[in-house]
Design a protein around this motif. Structure first.
Motif, PDB file in Angstrom:
ATOM      1  N   GLN A  62      -2.333   5.912   1.388  1.00 41.65           N
ATOM      2  CA  GLN A  62      -3.315   5.125   1.309  1.00 41.65           C
ATOM      3  C   GLN A  62      -3.562   4.611   2.830  1.00 41.65           C
ATOM      4  O   GLN A  62      -4.197   4.911   3.313  1.00 41.65           O
ATOM      5  CB  GLN A  62      -3.553   3.757   0.542  1.00 41.65           C
TER       6      GLN A  62
ATOM      7  N   GLN B 171      -9.355  -2.274   4.142  1.00 43.24           N
ATOM      8  CA  GLN B 171      -9.598  -0.688   4.399  1.00 43.24           C
ATOM      9  C   GLN B 171     -10.799  -0.634   5.830  1.00 43.24           C
ATOM     10  O   GLN B 171     -10.717  -0.774   6.757  1.00 43.24           O
ATOM     11  CB  GLN B 171     -10.309  -0.005   3.815  1.00 43.24           C
TER      12      GLN B 171
ATOM     13  N   LEU C 294      -8.439  -2.560  -1.515  1.00 41.85           N
ATOM     14  CA  LEU C 294      -7.745  -1.725  -1.530  1.00 41.85           C
ATOM     15  C   LEU C 294      -9.285  -1.790  -0.229  1.00 41.85           C
ATOM     16  O   LEU C 294      -9.187  -1.455   1.155  1.00 41.85           O
ATOM     17  CB  LEU C 294      -7.825  -0.347  -1.738  1.00 41.85           C
TER      18      LEU C 294
ATOM     19  N   LEU D 227       0.830  -0.872   0.175  1.00 42.90           N
ATOM     20  CA  LEU D 227       0.386  -0.424   0.017  1.00 42.90           C
ATOM     21  C   LEU D 227       0.649   1.504   0.187  1.00 42.90           C
ATOM     22  O   LEU D 227       1.966   1.324   0.096  1.00 42.90           O
ATOM     23  CB  LEU D 227      -1.059   0.259   0.795  1.00 42.90           C
TER      24      LEU D 227
END
Lengths: 388, 388
Positions: B194, B239, B235, B190
């Motif tokens: 991010q 998350q 992502l 990442l």
């Protein structure tokens, strides 16, 4: 505590048990023989009780003739019925005293969320006119107590007049613009406008500077009646006397905070403005970690630094300009912790029952002083079993 | 708690005792075999420690390769010497690991106002390169504890990558923008940007919603390293995983709050905006009176009304639109207290070790959820004797 010669002219009082919760004093009426100039300040809690609503209405014209106060039930979160009940109490007392209901300021303090036992109140109010006596205000101070351990009352002379103040409050205390319950009676002659101004000034520097537990009550009220029977007084003298009495009562409320074993006085100096000084002082006196350390006489002064530093939202704190002392014992000076040699002095100091914490922010020239108390096992005990 | 197969690739760890205060684990190093993308958030307390200062500097470029953490001493309010000491610790560890000092994020937690025992740290750091092992993060979770009663660690898979989080913190906890100490290690790939965005989002809804005692620590740090050895991940999945893990760790911190016997979860719905919902929820979960009542299983729900009502500074609260429930047990509905018949149900409910308080303000459609714990005798005990 008896007033003896020190009593304002023309105030009668009755304190009795009407059986709201148990057999202790729970109902009191304080009345002036003549209508009195008056001022009052109230809680800003949005869940305030209907007695606050009615009190605000009745003091608006600057005139009152009686305070009617019950303990053991706050009559809060009780809806329309709660409002109707307090209006009935006021009406019944007014009929008994042959005064107008609009000249009565009612207060209720105690548990939240229960209706008043109206039948008992009606029976208790009947015949109260014959039970009123001159003086006897120490009984009123007793009747307004909840978990207080002793009644709080002070009196003083101002010229030919006498000023008496009574107060209660030990938990759910972080007043704002008003406080717990406190009542002042004087036979001085003052206008409602004068009373309002000096009461607000006095409350700002006393009751509004006390915090037992950061919780703002739903019932807070401070009120004063001046019936004028002793004639005019020097206004500045009266203002000073009222202010001193408010500070004395405020300190007593903190010292008698629920479960408290020590009074904590925090003075923050050299702040940019008075608001900053108050925010930092309140942050220290309200910190559960600071309060528990003082209860245990643990010389963990770093927690004062933590409590100052957490005021970052509105305040620029500069550790390199900050001083911290307990009484006269310096523990932190502009970026550096004290010599370990001070630690034994600090340990001794913390055995006292009044702890002064003195902070200089090194940013300006304003200051504030607040009062609180330590956090003890008994606070948890009292508040873990309040209604059980 | 052993990670077994569930460990992010390329992270080694060492947790040991260097003798900072006693013989328990007090020093840990977590390092990635390769430089990792990184993000971190820190306490906003103005009295923050020099480790925070150094950590802020080192994470600025979005790259880290090691966390170095000591417990038992916060190295706060220690002036220039304190800053020099943390820089030396970082330099010594960097030399041992053959990495650049600027890729190390240091943390210190423990008592405020004492210098680090540098001679012991120097001896403890010497040879640490040989003591690093893959996995073993549960020992790191142990080494960062202060008054925690158990180590907090979670791990999960996201695609081919693994995410591990460890945290500590039981007192001096009302984080803001960051928290206590929490570290996340992942082998996902990442970017620093991010990481920063998703870390901030996750922290806002988790650690920033925890309050044990309203006190904001001087050492709070949350940090994440992503070394990319497992390649790219979805992502959104990552998350969600990070957010869930933050919430789980945050709840554990509240449940393990100093002296706590119960977890309190407060959800405030139908607020005008998220900030209002959070203010009201925090006011409830931070009220010493509410916390003590829950400790004692006392059905004194009126204190919830008080805690809502005291948010008058910024919020318009309308008692006639407010609902209060414990779990599914309604206690207050738009101006009226519950039927006394609910009282026994409430008493039963309060014997649980997880208490949900649900409030609807009836003003809008926003909500917030916060976590805290009850106020017990042991909180007072732990904090009355912390340094003695």
């Amino acid at each position: 505590m008896r007033l003896l010669g020190m009593q304002p002219k023309g105030f009668r009082c009755c304190a009795k048990n009407v059986g709201i919760k148990d057999t202790s004093l729970d109902f009191t009426v304080i009345t002036s023989d003549v209508p009195a100039a008056a001022a009052a300040m109230f809680t800003r809690n949005s869940f305030c009780g209907p007695a606050i609503t009615v009190g605000r209405e009745h003091v608006r014209d600057g005139r009152l003739q009686a305070f009617v106060i019950n303990s053991k039930n706050a009559n809060v979160a009780t809806g329309e019925q709660g409002l109707a009940n307090v209006r009935e109490v006021v009406r019944l007392v007014a009929e008994e005293l042959s005064i107008t209901p609009e000249d009565i300021l009612p207060s209720s303090t105690g548990v939240i969320g229960r209706q008043l036992p109206m039948e008992r109140l009606r029976q208790g109010i009947a015949g109260i006119q014959q039970q009123l006596r001159y003086g006897h205000l120490e009984q009123a101070a007793q009747a307004i107590m909840t978990t207080d351990t002793y009644p709080k009352m002070h009196c003083c002379r101002v010229g030919n007049a006498t000023l008496v103040g009574i107060a209660k409050g030990v938990g759910m205390i972080e007043p704002d613009m008003a406080t717990m319950l406190a009542y002042f009676m004087t036979d001085a002659s003052l206008t409602p406008e004068q009373l309002h101004t000096i009461l607000k000034d006095a409350v700002d520097d006393s009751f509004n500077m006390v915090s037992v537990d950061t919780d703002t009550s739903t019932s807070d009220t401070v009120a004063i009646m001046a019936n004028g029977l002793a004639g005019e007084v020097n206004l500045a003298d009266f203002q000073q006397a009222l202010r001193d009495m408010c500070v004395r009562l405020a300190r007593e409320l903190a010292r008698d905070g629920e479960g408290a074993t020590k009074l904590i006085e925090v003075t923050v100096k050299n702040a940019l403005d008075g608001q900053q000084a108050k925010r930092v002082a309140k942050s220290i006196v309200n910190s559960p970690l600071v309060k528990a350390a003082i209860f245990g006489a643990d010389p963990n002064w770093g927690r004062i630094a933590m409590a100052i530093g957490k005021c970052y939202e509105q305040d620029t704190i500069v550790p390199e300009k900050t001083d911290i002392a307990f009484g006269y014992i310096p523990v932190y000076h502009r970026g550096l912790a004290m010599d370990e040699g001070h630690l034994s002095a600090l340990k001794n100091y913390l055995r006292r029952d009044e702890i002064s914490i003195n902070v200089s922010l090194g940013l300006g020239d304003q200051q504030a002083r607040v009062w609180g108390c330590d956090l003890s096992y008994d606070y948890v005990k009292i508040n873990g079993t309040y209604t059980s």
